[in-house]
Scaffold this active site. Structure first.
Site, mmCIF file in Angstrom:
data_model
loop_
_atom_site.group_PDB
_atom_site.id
_atom_site.type_symbol
_atom_site.label_atom_id
_atom_site.label_comp_id
_atom_site.label_asym_id
_atom_site.label_seq_id
_atom_site.Cartn_x
_atom_site.Cartn_y
_atom_site.Cartn_z
ATOM 1 N N TYR A 142 0.824 -1.216 0.000
ATOM 2 C CA TYR A 142 0.000 0.000 0.000
ATOM 3 C C TYR A 142 0.859 1.267 0.000
ATOM 4 O O TYR A 142 0.360 2.358 -0.268
ATOM 5 C CB TYR A 142 -0.950 0.028 1.206
ATOM 6 C CG TYR A 142 -2.047 -1.010 1.144
ATOM 7 C CD1 TYR A 142 -2.202 -1.841 0.030
ATOM 8 C CD2 TYR A 142 -2.937 -1.174 2.186
ATOM 9 C CE1 TYR A 142 -3.189 -2.804 -0.027
ATOM 10 C CE2 TYR A 142 -3.946 -2.133 2.137
ATOM 11 C CZ TYR A 142 -4.057 -2.951 1.027
ATOM 12 O OH TYR A 142 -5.047 -3.895 0.984
ATOM 13 N N LYS A 192 3.313 -15.298 1.827
ATOM 14 C CA LYS A 192 3.190 -15.996 0.538
ATOM 15 C C LYS A 192 4.619 -16.322 0.113
ATOM 16 O O LYS A 192 5.127 -15.856 -0.916
ATOM 17 C CB LYS A 192 2.437 -15.095 -0.462
ATOM 18 C CG LYS A 192 2.012 -15.787 -1.739
ATOM 19 C CD LYS A 192 0.886 -16.761 -1.566
ATOM 20 C CE LYS A 192 0.571 -17.437 -2.893
ATOM 21 N NZ LYS A 192 -0.322 -18.597 -2.756
ATOM 22 N N ASP A 224 -3.379 -17.929 1.205
ATOM 23 C CA ASP A 224 -4.543 -18.595 0.604
ATOM 24 C C ASP A 224 -5.068 -19.681 1.544
ATOM 25 O O ASP A 224 -6.275 -19.824 1.751
ATOM 26 C CB ASP A 224 -4.226 -19.149 -0.788
ATOM 27 C CG ASP A 224 -2.857 -19.807 -0.883
ATOM 28 O OD1 ASP A 224 -2.037 -19.643 0.048
ATOM 29 O OD2 ASP A 224 -2.599 -20.500 -1.884
ATOM 30 N N ASP A 248 -5.388 -6.735 5.788
ATOM 31 C CA ASP A 248 -6.584 -5.994 5.407
ATOM 32 C C ASP A 248 -7.692 -6.987 5.051
ATOM 33 O O ASP A 248 -8.830 -6.900 5.526
ATOM 34 C CB ASP A 248 -6.221 -5.116 4.188
ATOM 35 C CG ASP A 248 -7.295 -4.119 3.843
ATOM 36 O OD1 ASP A 248 -8.286 -4.036 4.585
ATOM 37 O OD2 ASP A 248 -7.149 -3.428 2.813
ATOM 38 N N ASP A 252 -10.950 -8.657 7.811
ATOM 39 C CA ASP A 252 -12.375 -8.545 7.486
ATOM 40 C C ASP A 252 -13.024 -9.921 7.492
ATOM 41 O O ASP A 252 -14.134 -10.096 7.994
ATOM 42 C CB ASP A 252 -12.578 -7.894 6.110
ATOM 43 C CG ASP A 252 -12.767 -6.395 6.222
ATOM 44 O OD1 ASP A 252 -12.277 -5.814 7.211
ATOM 45 O OD2 ASP A 252 -13.393 -5.801 5.322
#
Ligand code: NAD
Length: 355
Positions: A142, A192, A224, A248, A252
């Protein structure tokens, strides 16, 4: 008697209503622990833009910087969506987080009492879930450079960069281990590693830091798989630490295991001053009708006692009062048969009765 300076930023929409209730809880609990509070309220977000032309006026920022902690309601609303991006309410919030050096975002996903019915998952899968997601907040893709959309040959190409320095990884890893130590002593680091070099370094540094925490069980998981495991068997997780973007998305997902936006608190910490806010937005659809659920903001006050004032017991007390209140009373968003529906203000009062 200790004195704590706290800046209250009600912000926009239901932010005003939920912070009013949370401040009452803050006062009540502070009195019980012989803590003197100096509270100051400042404008933030769209409300601040209307007053001053800026979503984070200098006076508000200075007040936050001179505080021991900050409590925020929510920012945003349709009336400010057409503003230039640099003036939008959300921009003020991003700037506040970065000015306060808040590199870690903590989002607990916990099921309170029989709210298990609000989850979209089966009771046996989610009952007893208690997860803390720690998201790196100021680095990663980001913020990485180079970024942008540019012409290459005869087509447009979008570019973002995933970048993490060793020191950025180390400080969030330490935060992860420290928090796991105060919980159930299990830390899952999500990366990852099989595809992204930046997360190969992430895994190496987290593993190095783990040598200082022999009492904490560390495991690594690909993002994943983590997304899948959160839905398949959330109870396997205690504390999760991960990058900005993965956090992020996963926070959620984890939060929604509990099924209820009005119940989710958060803390952003790392600098000298912590910022505490509910996960939900300004809910313009229910603004000013005394319908908002103030519990996410009240639970955020609990996190303030735990993480800024080192008063774990006060946080536990607030959580217990919330659970007791929910036995009988509900706001509209979490209403179910057999309970009594009440408004935002009364929910605040009931929690205080149970404190
Ligand atoms: P939202 O979270 O405000 O609302 C989503 C839905 O959940 C709405 O139906 C709302 O009524 C309901 N809801 C949310 N909080 C509730 C509560 N405490 N009690 C009862 N019901 C609740 O998200 P949105 O509608 O996508 O966004 C509205 C505005 O909030 C936008 O301007 C958005 O940018 C902003 N926003 C701000 C933050 C923040 O301040 N951190 C976070 C998310 C969205």
């Amino acid at each position: 008697m200790t004195t704590k300076k706290i800046t209250i930023l009600p912000g926009d929409g239901i932010g005003q209503e939920v912070t009013a209730q949370a401040v009452k809880v803050l006062q009540t609990v502070a009195n019980q622990y012989d803590m003197n509070l100096e509270l100051q309220e400042k404008p933030m977000g769209g409300t601040a833009y209307d007053l001053t032309g800026s979503p984070l006026p200098d006076e508000t920022l200075q007040a936050c910087k001179n505080s021991d902690a900050v409590l925020l309601g929510a920012v945003g609303g349709p009336q400010w969506e057409s503003l230039d991006i640099s003036l939008r309410p959300e921009k003020g919030l991003l700037r506040l987080r970065s000015e306060l050096g808040l590199y870690a975002n903590l989002r607990p996903a916990q099921i309170y009492g029989d709210l298990v019915e609000a989850s979209t998952l089966k009771r046996e899968v989610v009952e007893g879930t208690d997860i803390m997601v720690i998201r790196e907040l100021t680095g990663g893709i980001y913020f990485g450079e180079p970024r942008g959309v540019e012409m290459r040959g005869n087509e447009r190409v979008g570019v973002n960069t995933l970048v993490y320095s060793e020191s950025e990884i180390r400080r969030i890893a330490i935060m992860g281990f420290e928090i796991a130590r105060k919980r159930f002593k299990k830390l899952t680091s999500v990366d990852k590693h099989n595809v992204l070099e930046a997360t190969i370094l992430w895994r190496e540094v987290v593993t190095e830091v783990s040598k200082d925490y022999p009492d904490i069980a560390l495991n690594h998981m690909y993002v994943d798989n983590a997304a899948m495991q959160l839905i398949r068997d959330p109870k396997q997780f205690d504390t999760i630490v991960t990058t900005n973007m993965f956090g992020d998305i996963l926070s959620d997902g984890a939060a929604m295991l509990t099924g209820s936006l009005g119940m989710l608190p958060s803390a952003s910490i790392g600098g000298k001053i912590g910022l505490y806010e509910p996960v939900h937005g300004s809910a313009p659809d229910i603004q000013g009708q005394d319908l908002a659920n103030p519990l996410a903001t009240i639970l955020s006050v609990g996190m303030m006692f735990r993480y800024s004032f080192d008063l774990t017991e006060a946080d536990e007390k607030i959580q217990k009062a919330v659970v007791t209140t929910l036995d009988q009373y509900r706001t509209g968003d979490i209403m179910t048969k057999g309970k009594t529906q009440i408004g935002c203000r009364e929910m605040g009062e009931r929690v205080i009765e149970n404190l």
